[in-house]
Design an enzyme around this catalytic site. Structure first.
Site, PDB file in Angstrom:
ATOM      1  N   GLY A 129      27.875  17.288  18.694  1.00 46.30           N
ATOM      2  CA  GLY A 129      27.802  18.238  17.752  1.00 46.30           C
ATOM      3  C   GLY A 129      29.083  19.076  17.417  1.00 46.30           C
TER       4      GLY A 129
ATOM      5  N   HIS B 175      37.084  37.403  50.388  1.00 45.10           N
ATOM      6  CA  HIS B 175      38.336  37.986  50.270  1.00 45.10           C
ATOM      7  C   HIS B 175      39.565  37.075  50.356  1.00 45.10           C
ATOM      8  CE1 HIS B 175      41.437  41.058  49.955  1.00 45.10           C
ATOM      9  NE2 HIS B 175      42.027  40.470  50.951  1.00 45.10           N
TER      10      HIS B 175
ATOM     11  N   GLY C 174      32.092  34.151  10.228  1.00 43.37           N
ATOM     12  CA  GLY C 174      30.778  33.952  10.713  1.00 43.37           C
ATOM     13  C   GLY C 174      30.331  32.591  10.292  1.00 43.37           C
TER      14      GLY C 174
HETATM   15  P1  NAI Z   1      31.728  36.535  14.076  1.00 44.20           P
HETATM   16  O1  NAI Z   1      30.415  36.850  13.669  1.00 44.20           O
HETATM   17  O2  NAI Z   1      31.819  36.564  15.584  1.00 44.20           O
HETATM   18  O3  NAI Z   1      32.911  37.436  13.315  1.00 44.20           O
HETATM   19  C1  NAI Z   1      33.258  37.455  11.982  1.00 44.20           C
HETATM   20  C2  NAI Z   1      34.022  38.915  11.628  1.00 44.20           C
HETATM   21  O4  NAI Z   1      34.625  38.812  10.429  1.00 44.20           O
HETATM   22  C3  NAI Z   1      33.382  40.053  11.986  1.00 44.20           C
HETATM   23  O5  NAI Z   1      34.124  40.880  12.851  1.00 44.20           O
HETATM   24  C4  NAI Z   1      33.219  40.563  10.409  1.00 44.20           C
HETATM   25  O6  NAI Z   1      33.242  41.897  10.461  1.00 44.20           O
HETATM   26  C5  NAI Z   1      34.503  39.958   9.874  1.00 44.20           C
HETATM   27  N1  NAI Z   1      34.417  39.940   8.495  1.00 44.20           N
HETATM   28  C6  NAI Z   1      33.231  39.374   7.606  1.00 44.20           C
HETATM   29  N2  NAI Z   1      33.619  39.597   6.331  1.00 44.20           N
HETATM   30  C7  NAI Z   1      34.942  39.970   6.600  1.00 44.20           C
HETATM   31  C8  NAI Z   1      35.805  40.227   5.148  1.00 44.20           C
HETATM   32  N3  NAI Z   1      35.499  40.016   3.996  1.00 44.20           N
HETATM   33  N4  NAI Z   1      37.145  40.684   5.336  1.00 44.20           N
HETATM   34  C9  NAI Z   1      37.384  40.773   6.897  1.00 44.20           C
HETATM   35  N5  NAI Z   1      36.658  40.693   7.786  1.00 44.20           N
HETATM   36  C10 NAI Z   1      35.325  40.114   7.579  1.00 44.20           C
HETATM   37  O7  NAI Z   1      32.078  35.184  13.437  1.00 44.20           O
HETATM   38  P2  NAI Z   1      33.033  33.844  14.027  1.00 44.20           P
HETATM   39  O8  NAI Z   1      34.216  34.389  14.776  1.00 44.20           O
HETATM   40  O9  NAI Z   1      33.484  33.228  12.679  1.00 44.20           O
HETATM   41  O10 NAI Z   1      31.984  33.246  14.799  1.00 44.20           O
HETATM   42  C11 NAI Z   1      30.750  32.602  14.286  1.00 44.20           C
HETATM   43  C12 NAI Z   1      29.739  32.275  15.353  1.00 44.20           C
HETATM   44  O11 NAI Z   1      30.452  31.400  16.348  1.00 44.20           O
HETATM   45  C13 NAI Z   1      29.446  33.688  16.089  1.00 44.20           C
HETATM   46  O12 NAI Z   1      28.193  33.586  16.482  1.00 44.20           O
HETATM   47  C14 NAI Z   1      30.104  33.214  17.664  1.00 44.20           C
HETATM   48  O13 NAI Z   1      29.599  33.909  18.379  1.00 44.20           O
HETATM   49  C15 NAI Z   1      30.186  31.608  17.703  1.00 44.20           C
HETATM   50  N6  NAI Z   1      31.418  31.139  18.273  1.00 44.20           N
HETATM   51  C16 NAI Z   1      31.079  31.533  19.887  1.00 44.20           C
HETATM   52  C17 NAI Z   1      32.214  31.355  20.783  1.00 44.20           C
HETATM   53  C18 NAI Z   1      32.388  31.571  21.943  1.00 44.20           C
HETATM   54  O14 NAI Z   1      30.995  31.805  22.497  1.00 44.20           O
HETATM   55  N7  NAI Z   1      33.226  31.536  23.029  1.00 44.20           N
HETATM   56  C19 NAI Z   1      33.427  30.740  20.219  1.00 44.20           C
HETATM   57  C20 NAI Z   1      33.542  30.420  18.730  1.00 44.20           C
HETATM   58  C21 NAI Z   1      32.323  30.553  18.198  1.00 44.20           C
END
Ligand code: NAI
Length: 462
Positions: free
Chosen positions: A40, A441, A268
């Site tokens: 995936g 430690h 997102g």
């Molecule tokens: P996210 O939901 O974490 O962050 C999106 C950000 O974009 C938010 O801060 C939001 O306020 C901002 N935003 C939205 N519309 C906007 C606009 N028009 N202009 C400027 N800013 C805007 O989404 P992201 O980073 O795309 O990740 C997607 C998913 O993938 C999440 O649910 C995340 O948890 C998951 N993911 C997890 C990872 C990890 O666990 N390390 C790594 C990559 C993704």
């Protein structure tokens, strides 16, 4: 025509882990996957490849910034981008082939192609229809659209395109200061790009403990990432391989633009359920496009289940895995349970950020009496030796009972350190239980113990 106990649609962490558990529990299992390889988004174009690039770029950062101080002299390495991408692809290959091996070992059939569900109990792939006593939808998520922004995966990229850029951009604009934007923004900053992150809200990483948000943003700024906060991106135009991003500042509605070689859209993801035929089946969906399920991952249609990013909850690989296992165990007649109160979240920047349970803001809002135990990595000998003194461990515990309610770490190996706190929380431990556990430690994990001590009579090295 074959009959299966379970057919799982999608082979990401939710689907493949669920399939292995089904097979282990004696269920005849198949997985439908249309990609060329199993695993995936996570294994092919997400978690795993991004970690390869984070690791390689971190090594470069260490060579450039810390080697000389340790007496390691000589020219810093230069970046061979093609080779770095080849290394990343090799890592992907090792992982996806690993799943293929596990499928063979567990006698799970891989049905290649894209599935539809013509009626309950049947899965159609190409011209073949398979019978399934149970169907599990594990089709994950896709990048959300943003009005005015068209992803071409060349100049304007999603996380997928960002993992295979033709060259390292001189100037990268990231839309969204969430997990994807900050992880990939860090990669390209370390590789020499100028990086500007545009975020709609006033704080990065929405939902995270506010103190961690502040320190995290300060640390990233120190590393050279620039932030435009409180700005809503209105659109992106491209011409001749260059892009212009227009944004509006929320405080005064003023508009401005910023130019870039590459724009990363990271605002997102949304559930991906296209082409399954769910509407015709009458499967109940939420307004946000998530498949509605009960506590056992059952949809409103008998014999059809759903897990992972396609349903409610955080879009995290490990959450999907837990649901995959629990769904399988339920189908095998067991009584599984996923504790949604103890699902860690990790951001794999440097330093890493890891969080579990409640934030201080959530506790305040709930009017809960709590105490805070905090310890800085500056007081940790191992961290000092490794140029990793930035950050802290913060443990939140109930004021009366001392039970751990949440933990938030920014610092070295935070993503690994968080798990002793997760285990403690699963056992309903008090901060004192952690504090009285002998920690070797010198290790980073001593900072966790010190934070637990700070919930009581005080940390030793503070
Ligand atoms: P996210 O939901 O974490 O962050 C999106 C950000 O974009 C938010 O801060 C939001 O306020 C901002 N935003 C939205 N519309 C906007 C606009 N028009 N202009 C400027 N800013 C805007 O989404 P992201 O980073 O795309 O990740 C997607 C998913 O993938 C999440 O649910 C995340 O948890 C998951 N993911 C997890 C990872 C990890 O666990 N390390 C790594 C990559 C993704």
């Amino acid at each position: 025509m074959s009959t299966y106990d379970v057919i799982i649609i999608g082979s990401g962490p939710g689907g493949y882990v669920g399939a292995i558990r089904c097979a282990q529990l004696g269920l005849k299992t198949a997985v439908v996957e249309g990609r060329e390889t199993l695993g995936g988004t996570c294994l092919n174009v997400g978690c795993i490849p991004s970690k390869a690039l984070l690791h390689a770029s971190h090594m470069l950062h260490e060579a450039e910034h810390n080697f000389a101080a340790m007496g390691l002299k000589g020219k810093s390495p230069s970046v061979d981008w093609k080779q770095m991408l080849a290394y990343k692809d090799d890592v992907i290959g090792q992982n996806t082939k690993g799943i293929e091996f596990l499928f063979k070992k567990n006698k799970i059939d891989w049905i290649k192609g894209w599935a539809t569900i013509p009626e309950p109990g049947k899965v159609k792939v190409g011209d073949t229809t398979y019978d399934a006593k149970n169907i599990v939808i594990a089709t994950g998520s896709e990048v959300s659209d943003l009005k005015g922004v068209e992803v071409d995966e060349k100049t304007v990229v999603s996380s997928t395109g960002a993992l295979e850029l033709a060259k390292i951009p001189k100037k990268l604009v990231v839309i969204g200061a969430g997990v994807i934007g900050l992880e990939l923004g860090s990669v390209y900053k370390r590789l020499g790009s100028e990086v500007t992150v545009i975020e709609f809200l006033d704080a990065i990483t929405p939902g995270m403990d506010a103190e961690v948000q502040k320190v995290f943003q300060r640390t990233l700024k120190k590393q050279g990432l620039e932030f435009i906060m409180g700005a809503a991106v209105q659109g992106v135009t491209t011409k001749g391989g260059k892009a212009t991003v227009t944004y509006k500042l929320r405080k005064d509605d003023s508009e401005a633009t910023v130019d870039a070689d590459t724009v990363l859209l990271a605002t997102g993801r949304r559930p991906y359920t296209d082409g399954l035929g769910l509407e015709a089946l009458g499967v109940a969906m939420s307004e946000r496009g998530q498949i509605k399920t009960d506590d056992h991952y059952a949809t409103n249609i008998k014999g059809i289940y759903a897990i992972g990013d396609a349903i409610d909850g955080p879009m995290l690989a490990h959450k999907a895995e837990d649901e995959g296992m629990a769904c399988a165990e339920g189908l095998a007649g067991q009584k599984p349970h996923v504790n949604y109160g103890v699902i860690p979240g990790v951001i794999y920047t440097h330093p890493e950020v890891a969080t579990v349970g409640q934030t201080e803001e959530q506790l305040k809002d709930a009017g809960r009496a709590y105490k805070v135990g905090k310890f800085s990595f500056m007081g940790n000998g191992r961290a000092k030796a490794n140029f990793a003194g930035d950050g802290f461990v913060k443990i939140l515990a109930d004021k009366e009972t001392d039970r751990i309610l949440g933990a938030h770490i920014i610092g070295p190996m935070a993503g690994d350190l968080i798990h002793e706190i997760c285990v403690a929380m699963e056992f309903g431990a008090a901060a004192e239980d952690l504090a009285r556990t002998c920690h070797a430690h010198p290790t980073y994990s001593e900072a966790v113990r010190e934070a637990a001590l700070a919930c009581g009579d005080g940390a030793i090295h503070a």
